[in-house]
Design a protein around this motif. Structure first.
Motif, PDB file in Angstrom:
ATOM      1  N   GLY A 206       0.838  -1.195   0.000  1.00 17.24           N
ATOM      2  CA  GLY A 206       0.000   0.000   0.000  1.00 17.24           C
ATOM      3  C   GLY A 206       0.872   1.243   0.000  1.00 17.24           C
ATOM      4  O   GLY A 206       2.102   1.171   0.148  1.00 17.24           O
ATOM      5  N   ILE A 207       0.223   2.394  -0.159  1.00 16.45           N
ATOM      6  CA  ILE A 207       0.916   3.678  -0.237  1.00 16.45           C
ATOM      7  C   ILE A 207       0.711   4.438   1.068  1.00 16.45           C
ATOM      8  O   ILE A 207      -0.432   4.661   1.499  1.00 16.45           O
ATOM      9  N   ILE A 208       1.812   4.838   1.694  1.00 16.52           N
ATOM     10  CA  ILE A 208       1.756   5.529   2.977  1.00 16.52           C
ATOM     11  C   ILE A 208       1.237   6.950   2.788  1.00 16.52           C
ATOM     12  O   ILE A 208       1.603   7.656   1.853  1.00 16.52           O
ATOM     13  N   MET A 209       0.360   7.351   3.716  1.00 15.03           N
ATOM     14  CA  MET A 209      -0.189   8.703   3.746  1.00 15.03           C
ATOM     15  C   MET A 209       0.353   9.440   4.968  1.00 15.03           C
ATOM     16  O   MET A 209       1.182   8.917   5.719  1.00 15.03           O
ATOM     17  N   ARG A 210      -0.112  10.633   5.191  1.00 19.01           N
ATOM     18  CA  ARG A 210       0.278  11.401   6.367  1.00 19.01           C
ATOM     19  C   ARG A 210      -0.434  10.865   7.622  1.00 19.01           C
ATOM     20  O   ARG A 210      -1.480  10.214   7.526  1.00 19.01           O
ATOM     21  N   ASP A 211       0.154  11.157   8.775  1.00 18.56           N
ATOM     22  CA  ASP A 211      -0.496  10.898  10.071  1.00 18.56           C
ATOM     23  C   ASP A 211      -0.852   9.429  10.273  1.00 18.56           C
ATOM     24  O   ASP A 211      -1.902   9.098  10.838  1.00 18.56           O
ATOM     25  N   ASN A 212       0.031   8.527   9.808  1.00 14.65           N
ATOM     26  CA  ASN A 212      -0.134   7.090  10.042  1.00 14.65           C
ATOM     27  C   ASN A 212      -1.398   6.505   9.411  1.00 14.65           C
ATOM     28  O   ASN A 212      -2.078   5.672  10.006  1.00 14.65           O
ATOM     29  N   TYR A 213      -1.671   6.928   8.206  1.00 17.41           N
ATOM     30  CA  TYR A 213      -2.715   6.303   7.395  1.00 17.41           C
ATOM     31  C   TYR A 213      -2.075   5.662   6.164  1.00 17.41           C
ATOM     32  O   TYR A 213      -0.960   6.002   5.781  1.00 17.41           O
TER      33      TYR A 213
END
Length: 250
Positions: A206-213
């Motif tokens: 998966g692709i990492i987002m901001r703030d641990n999403y």
């Protein structure tokens, strides 16, 4: 050696030469490939973009010459920027094409007209998530590569492709690319997180987002929480995947 060009919107690539065989990936309009073996109804191909192999129906591609193949290789990509759009041929017939179709490859194969939005060149990493959101809620489809059905590694491959970067097709192959990071805190939005099964095999990405999403394809393209243990499904309050490694590709 023979060569081919995908002149249809979405073409299944199968594990074995049969319509009932598992779909392992898809060709989008503008993809080109080498033909490794040709039979009466089926051809085994190696896709130029990611070197992935599988079987396609002989009725679903256009044969091209070796010179055309190499000319296409040297032509910069121009990718369709919208979820769905249309080409127009010299008979004024509309041909549907999907997000990520390569319309700069058509110059060799007829008088097509395309007036839609195009993506070309490399984008900054900040653009990756905006691209990823184009696939949000797309249904999960094993071997899929479009907003109408996509799997986890097809999703990451297409997001990177639309921004000018090349990933291999499967999660286990993608996990061998880039630089490993020690902690989630070192990651940036757009980095990739890989997940393994009980045998230690990489089975998800998966692709990492901001703030641990994280945004990933699991049932559908969805957004969940990410921590040092893995992916925490926000709908059922359970962990769905075990974190193995984080890789910085760009």
């Amino acid at each position: 050696m023979q060569y081919g060009f995908c002149n249809l919107n979405i073409v299944p690539v199968r594990l074995e030469p049969a319509d009932a065989s598992e779909m392992v990936t898809q060709l989008l309009f503008g993809d080109h490939f080498k033909v490794l073996e040709k039979r009466k109804k089926w051809s085994k191909i190696r896709i130029a973009f990611d070197k992935y192999e599988g079987w396609v129906d002989n009725k679903q591609f256009l044969e091209i010459t070796e010179d055309q193949y190499h000319k296409i290789n040297q032509t910069p990509s121009e990718l369709v920027a919208d979820v769905i759009d249309f080409l127009q041929d010299d008979k004024n017939q509309l041909i549907p094409i999907s997000l990520g179709a390569n319309i700069n490859k058509i110059v060799e194969f007829g008088n097509y007209t395309y007036e839609g939005r195009k993506l070309q060149g490399k984008n900054t990493k900040e653009q990756f998530l905006e691209t990823a959101f184009l696939y949000l809620h797309a249904p999960y489809l094993w071997g899929g590569k479009t907003p109408f059905g996509i799997d986890c590694s097809g999703f990451t491959q297409m997001v990177y492709k639309l921004n000018g970067y090349q990933l291999f097709r499967d999660a286990s192959q993608q996990a061998k690319q880039g630089e490993a990071l020690s902690f989630i805190e070192e990651s940036e939005p757009g980095d990739l997180a890989f997940f393994d099964n009980q045998d230690g095999d990489i089975i998800h990405v998966g692709i990492i987002m901001r703030d641990n999403y994280i945004i990933h394809a699991h049932g559908k393209v969805r957004i969940d929480r990410l921590d040092h243990s893995g992916i925490f499904n926000v709908d059922n309050n359970q962990y769905s995947h075990n974190l193995r490694v984080i890789k910085k590709i760009v």
